[in-house]
Design a protein around this motif. Structure first.
Motif, PDB file in Angstrom:
ATOM      1  N   GLU A   1      29.313 106.912   5.543  1.00  8.65           N
ATOM      2  CA  GLU A   1      28.856 106.318   6.784  1.00  8.65           C
ATOM      3  C   GLU A   1      27.372 106.000   6.689  1.00  8.65           C
ATOM      4  OE1 GLU A   1      27.639 109.786   9.797  1.00  8.65           O
ATOM      5  OE2 GLU A   1      29.811 109.560   9.580  1.00  8.65           O
ATOM      6  N   LEU A   2      26.934 105.148   7.586  1.00  9.58           N
ATOM      7  CA  LEU A   2      25.577 104.610   7.532  1.00  9.58           C
ATOM      8  C   LEU A   2      24.514 105.710   7.571  1.00  9.58           C
ATOM      9  CD1 LEU A   2      23.778 102.121   7.480  1.00  9.58           C
ATOM     10  CD2 LEU A   2      24.002 101.984   9.981  1.00  9.58           C
ATOM     11  N   ASN A   3      24.735 106.768   8.345  1.00  9.34           N
ATOM     12  CA  ASN A   3      23.731 107.835   8.442  1.00  9.34           C
ATOM     13  C   ASN A   3      23.532 108.534   7.097  1.00  9.34           C
ATOM     14  OD1 ASN A   3      23.411 107.340  11.212  1.00  9.34           O
ATOM     15  ND2 ASN A   3      25.133 108.675  11.708  1.00  9.34           N
ATOM     16  N   ASN A   4      24.623 108.770   6.369  1.00 12.65           N
ATOM     17  CA  ASN A   4      24.507 109.383   5.050  1.00 12.65           C
ATOM     18  C   ASN A   4      23.764 108.456   4.087  1.00 12.65           C
ATOM     19  OD1 ASN A   4      26.078 111.454   6.061  1.00 12.65           O
ATOM     20  ND2 ASN A   4      27.967 110.749   5.116  1.00 12.65           N
ATOM     21  N   ILE A   5      24.135 107.189   4.113  1.00 13.27           N
ATOM     22  CA  ILE A   5      23.483 106.204   3.249  1.00 13.27           C
ATOM     23  C   ILE A   5      21.992 106.112   3.562  1.00 13.27           C
ATOM     24  CG2 ILE A   5      23.380 103.732   2.709  1.00 13.27           C
ATOM     25  CD1 ILE A   5      26.436 103.670   3.196  1.00 13.27           C
ATOM     26  N   THR A   6      21.660 106.223   4.825  1.00 16.24           N
ATOM     27  CA  THR A   6      20.254 106.176   5.234  1.00 16.24           C
ATOM     28  C   THR A   6      19.479 107.361   4.678  1.00 16.24           C
ATOM     29  OG1 THR A   6      20.820 104.981   7.262  1.00 16.24           O
ATOM     30  CG2 THR A   6      18.701 106.130   7.225  1.00 16.24           C
ATOM     31  N   LEU A   7      20.080 108.550   4.718  1.00 13.90           N
ATOM     32  CA  LEU A   7      19.404 109.714   4.142  1.00 13.90           C
ATOM     33  C   LEU A   7      19.209 109.533   2.643  1.00 13.90           C
ATOM     34  CD1 LEU A   7      18.178 112.512   4.272  1.00 13.90           C
ATOM     35  CD2 LEU A   7      20.482 113.477   4.075  1.00 13.90           C
ATOM     36  N   PHE A   8      20.229 109.055   1.945  1.00  8.88           N
ATOM     37  CA  PHE A   8      20.084 108.816   0.510  1.00  8.88           C
ATOM     38  C   PHE A   8      18.921 107.855   0.249  1.00  8.88           C
ATOM     39  CE2 PHE A   8      25.007 109.266   0.178  1.00  8.88           C
ATOM     40  CZ  PHE A   8      24.910 110.645   0.344  1.00  8.88           C
ATOM     41  N   ARG A   9      18.828 106.810   1.062  1.00  8.70           N
ATOM     42  CA  ARG A   9      17.753 105.817   0.880  1.00  8.70           C
ATOM     43  C   ARG A   9      16.385 106.447   1.146  1.00  8.70           C
ATOM     44  NH1 ARG A   9      19.040 100.139   2.997  1.00  8.70           N
ATOM     45  NH2 ARG A   9      19.612  99.904   0.811  1.00  8.70           N
ATOM     46  N   LEU A  10      16.262 107.247   2.181  1.00  8.50           N
ATOM     47  CA  LEU A  10      14.995 107.924   2.456  1.00  8.50           C
ATOM     48  C   LEU A  10      14.559 108.775   1.266  1.00  8.50           C
ATOM     49  CD1 LEU A  10      15.373 109.151   6.165  1.00  8.50           C
ATOM     50  CD2 LEU A  10      13.836 107.360   5.329  1.00  8.50           C
ATOM     51  N   LEU A  11      15.506 109.468   0.666  1.00 14.73           N
ATOM     52  CA  LEU A  11      15.175 110.331  -0.466  1.00 14.73           C
ATOM     53  C   LEU A  11      14.770 109.507  -1.681  1.00 14.73           C
ATOM     54  CD1 LEU A  11      17.997 113.015  -0.033  1.00 14.73           C
ATOM     55  CD2 LEU A  11      15.587 113.223   0.587  1.00 14.73           C
ATOM     56  N   ARG A  12      15.430 108.387  -1.903  1.00 16.55           N
ATOM     57  CA  ARG A  12      15.024 107.516  -3.017  1.00 16.55           C
ATOM     58  C   ARG A  12      13.616 106.974  -2.793  1.00 16.55           C
ATOM     59  NH1 ARG A  12      20.444 105.624  -2.502  1.00 16.55           N
ATOM     60  NH2 ARG A  12      19.757 103.714  -1.447  1.00 16.55           N
TER      61      ARG A  12
END
Length: 364
Positions: free
Chosen positions: A4-15
């Motif tokens: 889901e978008l929220n998980n993808i957003t966290l991954f992006r923040l960490l990258r």
């Protein structure tokens, strides 16, 4: 597997935080993102301050996004990151004092996990640390006695390590590096890591007497520790991020052949390959060394477990027998983990745990 978008957003923040993806205008300004959900997920995964680093970089690149971000949550996130920094600095200060006191008595303090792993991060004090795990080589008992004399509360009930409270900081002084009650192979792994710790180059960190182990020690212990927790109760994104940043820093100057041989010997190879695959696929770590394997058929199943499972045991405020019962329950609920990453079936593992507890083979 779709996230889901929220998980993808966290991954992006960490990258963005670790520099494998650049912050850009409009990247995070999506109406479908629940920033409260992203915050809660980052907190659960032990990466709250690191995710905030990615958020700050995004604010700097996208002023409209910074203005539109929920201000109450922004203040909460700032406060949470500040508290993580304060806890880290407090631990570093107290443990530096501890190492100094032990050095005065000719005892070396080797740091395992936490502070040592944090040195791989762009902002070390944003890596959340739990207890301070140390290894004093042959001076386990003498170290306990010295700390008692300094006013620390020392509990030696556990066979593997003592639990020490010194100036309100929890410290684990390891008699054994790994859980030697796991049988002969675990005893041999302890001996191997002890030998590496004694004979491979170490360096002190933070201008203190605290010693950081060699890259080989860190790589083996990091994955042993993560695998042990993954099988028993699960791990968090922080564990995978530790490995990702190790890969980012050490991959070019590391004996991968020897490392993989040892992983095969100690039944960690499949798990290591999985951790590496997630590091590359999710955290964007560029693997330039052809010796490193970046494929695993289990990577997305493991990531799904990391994100969604809630089987924590050792952080629970329950008695030791309740924790043992929860451990057995988790073994049967997560049978697939043992099939994928352990050379033991769950029944064999259960018997070995009971046998180890009853016979105390570490004394043999």
């Amino acid at each position: 597997m779709q996230y889901e978008l929220n998980n993808i957003t966290l991954f992006r923040l960490l990258r963005i935080a670790i520099g494998t993806e650049g912050a850009s205008v409009g990247t995070l300004n999506s109406e479908g993102i629940s920033w409260r959900a992203v915050y809660n997920l980052a907190r659960k995964q032990g990466v709250l301050a690191i995710a905030f680093d990615g958020l700050v970089k995004s604010f700097e690149q996208d002023k409209e996004f910074a203005k539109s971000f929920p201000q109450t949550l922004k203040l909460q996130w700032i406060n949470a990151a500040f508290n993580i920094e304060q806890r880290y600095e407090r631990q570093r200060e107290v443990c530096a004092e501890l190492a100094e006191k032990l050095a005065e008595n000719d005892i070396k303090t080797l740091c395992m996990k936490g502070l040592a792993f944090s040195t791989y991060y762009p902002v070390p004090n944003h890596r959340e640390c739990g207890d301070f795990d140390c290894y004093l080589y042959d001076d386990y008992a003498r170290g306990n006695d010295i700390l008692r004399k300094l006013g620390a509360k020392v509990d030696e009930e556990m066979y593997k390590h003592s639990e020490i409270i010194y100036r309100k900081v929890m410290i684990e002084n390891h008699r054994f590096i790994v859980a030697v009650r796991g049988g002969k192979k675990m005893k041999n792994l302890h001996k191997l890591l002890d030998n590496i710790a004694r004979n491979e180059e170490r360096k002190t960190i933070f201008d203190t007497k605290i010693e950081m182990p060699s890259p080989m020690f860190n790589a083996l212990f990091m994955n042993y520790h993560s695998l042990t927790h993954f099988l028993s109760e699960g791990i968090r994104l922080r564990h995978i991020l530790d490995w990702a940043l190790f890969l980012q820093k050490e991959q070019a100057n590391f004996d991968w052949r020897r490392f993989y041989e040892l992983c095969e010997e100690y039944n960690m190879r499949a798990f290591v390959d999985c951790m590496t695959a997630i590091a590359a696929q999710i955290f964007g770590i560029q693997i330039a060394n052809p010796q490193i394997v970046v494929e695993s058929s289990y990577s997305m199943q493991v990531l799904d477990s990391v994100i969604n499972d809630d089987n924590a045991i050792f952080s629970q405020s329950v008695g030791p027998w309740r924790k043992r019962i929860m451990l057995v329950q988790n073994m049967f609920v997560s049978r697939w983990k043992y099939k994928a990453f352990s050379n033991q079936g769950i029944f064999t593992k259960f018997v070995s745990l009971v046998w180890g507890f009853l016979t105390h083979p570490e004394e043999n």
